[in-house]
Design an enzyme around this catalytic site. Structure first.
Site, PDB file in Angstrom:
ATOM      1  CB  ILE A  15     -12.768  51.157  62.647  1.00 42.35           C
ATOM      2  CG1 ILE A  15     -13.359  51.630  64.181  1.00 42.35           C
ATOM      3  CG2 ILE A  15     -12.535  49.812  62.914  1.00 42.35           C
ATOM      4  CD1 ILE A  15     -13.819  53.255  63.614  1.00 42.35           C
ATOM      5  CB  SER A  37      -4.057  42.349  60.118  1.00 44.84           C
ATOM      6  OG  SER A  37      -3.953  42.476  58.913  1.00 44.84           O
ATOM      7  NE  ARG A  38      -7.295  39.198  54.598  1.00 40.89           N
ATOM      8  CZ  ARG A  38      -8.056  39.588  53.705  1.00 40.89           C
ATOM      9  NH1 ARG A  38      -8.253  38.956  53.109  1.00 40.89           N
ATOM     10  NH2 ARG A  38      -8.422  40.510  53.309  1.00 40.89           N
ATOM     11  CE  LYS A  91     -21.421  49.948  61.944  1.00 46.91           C
ATOM     12  NZ  LYS A  91     -21.285  51.022  60.835  1.00 46.91           N
ATOM     13  CG  ASP A 169     -21.254  50.734  57.723  1.00 46.70           C
ATOM     14  OD1 ASP A 169     -20.969  49.667  58.229  1.00 46.70           O
ATOM     15  OD2 ASP A 169     -19.996  51.886  57.706  1.00 46.70           O
TER      16      ASP A 169
HETATM   17  P1  NAP Z   1     -11.473  48.406  57.206  1.00 40.00           P
HETATM   18  O1  NAP Z   1     -10.848  48.726  56.477  1.00 40.00           O
HETATM   19  O2  NAP Z   1     -11.701  47.746  55.195  1.00 40.00           O
HETATM   20  O3  NAP Z   1     -11.251  47.017  57.080  1.00 40.00           O
HETATM   21  C1  NAP Z   1     -10.935  45.595  57.592  1.00 40.00           C
HETATM   22  C2  NAP Z   1      -9.945  45.156  58.062  1.00 40.00           C
HETATM   23  O4  NAP Z   1     -11.159  43.443  57.630  1.00 40.00           O
HETATM   24  C3  NAP Z   1      -9.054  44.865  57.816  1.00 40.00           C
HETATM   25  O5  NAP Z   1      -7.800  44.492  58.610  1.00 40.00           O
HETATM   26  C4  NAP Z   1      -8.416  43.031  56.414  1.00 40.00           C
HETATM   27  O6  NAP Z   1      -7.422  42.225  56.781  1.00 40.00           O
HETATM   28  C5  NAP Z   1      -9.941  42.843  57.567  1.00 40.00           C
HETATM   29  N1  NAP Z   1     -10.868  42.176  56.317  1.00 40.00           N
HETATM   30  C6  NAP Z   1     -10.748  42.310  54.713  1.00 40.00           C
HETATM   31  N2  NAP Z   1     -11.011  41.549  54.741  1.00 40.00           N
HETATM   32  C7  NAP Z   1     -11.269  40.425  54.960  1.00 40.00           C
HETATM   33  C8  NAP Z   1     -12.187  38.672  54.825  1.00 40.00           C
HETATM   34  N3  NAP Z   1     -12.493  38.468  53.884  1.00 40.00           N
HETATM   35  N4  NAP Z   1     -11.345  38.445  55.348  1.00 40.00           N
HETATM   36  C9  NAP Z   1     -10.793  38.016  56.419  1.00 40.00           C
HETATM   37  N5  NAP Z   1     -10.107  39.621  56.881  1.00 40.00           N
HETATM   38  C10 NAP Z   1     -10.715  40.059  56.126  1.00 40.00           C
HETATM   39  O7  NAP Z   1     -12.633  48.573  57.240  1.00 40.00           O
HETATM   40  P2  NAP Z   1     -13.478  48.681  58.463  1.00 40.00           P
HETATM   41  O8  NAP Z   1     -13.398  50.132  57.952  1.00 40.00           O
HETATM   42  O9  NAP Z   1     -11.997  48.698  60.187  1.00 40.00           O
HETATM   43  O10 NAP Z   1     -14.298  48.606  58.899  1.00 40.00           O
HETATM   44  C11 NAP Z   1     -14.653  47.314  59.924  1.00 40.00           C
HETATM   45  C12 NAP Z   1     -15.593  47.218  60.847  1.00 40.00           C
HETATM   46  O11 NAP Z   1     -15.409  48.493  61.830  1.00 40.00           O
HETATM   47  C13 NAP Z   1     -16.602  47.124  60.160  1.00 40.00           C
HETATM   48  O12 NAP Z   1     -17.920  46.471  60.486  1.00 40.00           O
HETATM   49  C14 NAP Z   1     -17.708  48.308  60.030  1.00 40.00           C
HETATM   50  O13 NAP Z   1     -18.452  48.617  59.928  1.00 40.00           O
HETATM   51  C15 NAP Z   1     -16.926  49.405  61.241  1.00 40.00           C
HETATM   52  N6  NAP Z   1     -16.673  50.432  61.684  1.00 40.00           N
HETATM   53  C16 NAP Z   1     -16.089  51.560  60.738  1.00 40.00           C
HETATM   54  C17 NAP Z   1     -15.696  52.593  60.979  1.00 40.00           C
HETATM   55  C18 NAP Z   1     -14.806  53.364  59.579  1.00 40.00           C
HETATM   56  O14 NAP Z   1     -15.070  54.435  60.294  1.00 40.00           O
HETATM   57  N7  NAP Z   1     -13.728  53.025  59.031  1.00 40.00           N
HETATM   58  C19 NAP Z   1     -16.422  52.838  62.394  1.00 40.00           C
HETATM   59  C20 NAP Z   1     -17.465  52.501  62.876  1.00 40.00           C
HETATM   60  C21 NAP Z   1     -17.080  51.190  62.760  1.00 40.00           C
HETATM   61  P3  NAP Z   1      -6.849  41.988  56.175  1.00 40.00           P
HETATM   62  O15 NAP Z   1      -5.438  43.416  56.461  1.00 40.00           O
HETATM   63  O16 NAP Z   1      -6.359  40.652  56.533  1.00 40.00           O
HETATM   64  O17 NAP Z   1      -6.392  42.492  54.812  1.00 40.00           O
END
Ligand code: NAP
Length: 316
Positions: A15, A37-38, A91, A169
């Site tokens: 996101i 970010s890691r 969110k 979610d």
């Molecule tokens: P994602 O692609 O899995 O990315 C999550 C990020 O958080 C990555 O940069 C990862 O970092 C970091 N992360 C993951 N696990 C972690 C941990 N245990 N400790 C520290 N950092 C961690 O997830 P995403 O889809 O972007 O979603 C993130 C948030 O946005 C969620 O709350 C989701 O509900 C919301 N969201 C997502 C979307 C969508 O379409 N995907 C839409 C709206 C809202 P590293 O780089 O450090 O590994």
């Protein structure tokens, strides 16, 4: 013109890349000065492994946007607030209601902004729907939010863990719209949550609600839908039917299309964040997360077939 707000971004995942970084770069009220970010960064922007390292090294950061999964957000956001930073939360705002209430208290005590965003509320059909419904008697509401988890969340293990919410979610996006547009609140009366045998979060949920004046609402969330995706809300009123579709991008009233606009949710989020920082306000509405918590408390839990990211594994 006032100087842009120096912003740090925590979590450079899907996101952040798809929406936050483009929206920040288009909004002159913000300057992205660092990321934490890691595993990833943004070209030309200082990058750090953790938000703590980022804030230690760059005390000039004024605001932090958190795009990490909800389970790891509270400690990071609390630290940023304690350091006097304005905070934006993707969110859902947290893994529990209590931790988000704690963040709201901290923001108040520190005199900084906390913005718990609900991106679907910025879809173009939502505010006109709210205005139209404000004058109407709602008889019934049907929410249908059905999508393909393999397409939208490939390999996202956190989403299946406790606090990741599973199908809630995306489902919470529908609840964020409903709680914004209905003229009076609804309360969960029952439901069923389907948990894959090998997962800690539901893959589908079927919920029933009742409004204070007797309006009936149902919500069907399902992550097993392939083909066309469904993000629709139908509201029957004393003055005809309202339909929000495509996640709120399209609105029709009485069968007539009144809104069909391109998506601009994250532009709206950052415009609102800038306004909140300028006015010294916060915006933390827990209503959508409360409904999800209610569903986990009151819904019947049912075990269904295991879920694997690789669809071939299910049939082998
Ligand atoms: P994602 O692609 O899995 O990315 C999550 C990020 O958080 C990555 O940069 C990862 O970092 C970091 N992360 C993951 N696990 C972690 C941990 N245990 N400790 C520290 N950092 C961690 O997830 P995403 O889809 O972007 O979603 C993130 C948030 O946005 C969620 O709350 C989701 O509900 C919301 N969201 C997502 C979307 C969508 O379409 N995907 C839409 C709206 C809202 P590293 O780089 O450090 O590994």
């Amino acid at each position: 013109m006032t100087a842009p707000i120096r912003l740090g971004l925590v979590g450079v995942g899907k996101i952040a890349r798809d929406q936050h970084i483009p929206a920040i770069s288009r909004n002159p009220a913000f300057e992205l000065v660092a990321t934490a970010s890691r595993s990833a960064g943004v070209d030309g922007v200082a990058s750090f492994a953790t938000p703590g390292e980022m804030l230690d090294a760059m005390p000039q950061i004024e605001a932090v946007a958190f795009c990490v999964p909800p389970q790891v957000r509270h400690g990071m956001a609390a630290d940023a607030l304690r350091r006097g930073k304005h905070v934006l939360l993707e969110k859902p705002p947290g893994a529990t209601l209590s931790e988000v209430a704690h963040l709201a208290d901290l923001a108040k005590a520190q005199g900084v902004t906390l913005f718990a965003t609900w991106h679907s509320r910025f879809a173009p059909g939502v505010e006109p729907a709210r205005q139209w419904l404000a004058e109407r008697q709602v008889m019934s509401v049907q929410v249908e939010w059905k999508e393909d988890v393999r397409h939208w969340h490939p390999g996202q293990d956190w989403i299946w863990e406790p606090g990741g919410l599973g199908v809630f979610d995306p489902g919470i996006n529908a609840l964020s719209i409903v709680t914004a547009i209905l003229p009076e609140p609804v309360f969960l009366t029952g439901g069923e949550l389907a948990f894959p045998d090998n997962r800690a979060a539901p893959i589908a949920a079927s919920l029933q609600f009742s409004g204070a004046s007797g309006a009936a609402m149902t919500a069907e969330f399902d992550w097993r839908q392939t083909g066309p995706q469904t993000w629709d809300i139908h509201v029957a009123t004393d003055a005809g039917d309202l339909v929000l579709s495509s996640g709120g991008a399209r609105l029709s009233i009485g069968g007539e299309q009144v809104v069909d606009a391109p998506e601009a949710e994250y532009a709206g989020i950052y415009a609102r964040f800038a306004d909140l920082v300028a006015s010294g306000g916060s915006d933390v509405d827990l209503a959508p997360l409360r409904h999800v918590a209610d569903a986990f408390m009151l819904g019947r839990h049912r075990t269904v077939a295991p879920f694997y990211d690789d669809p071939n594994r299910e049939t082998s």
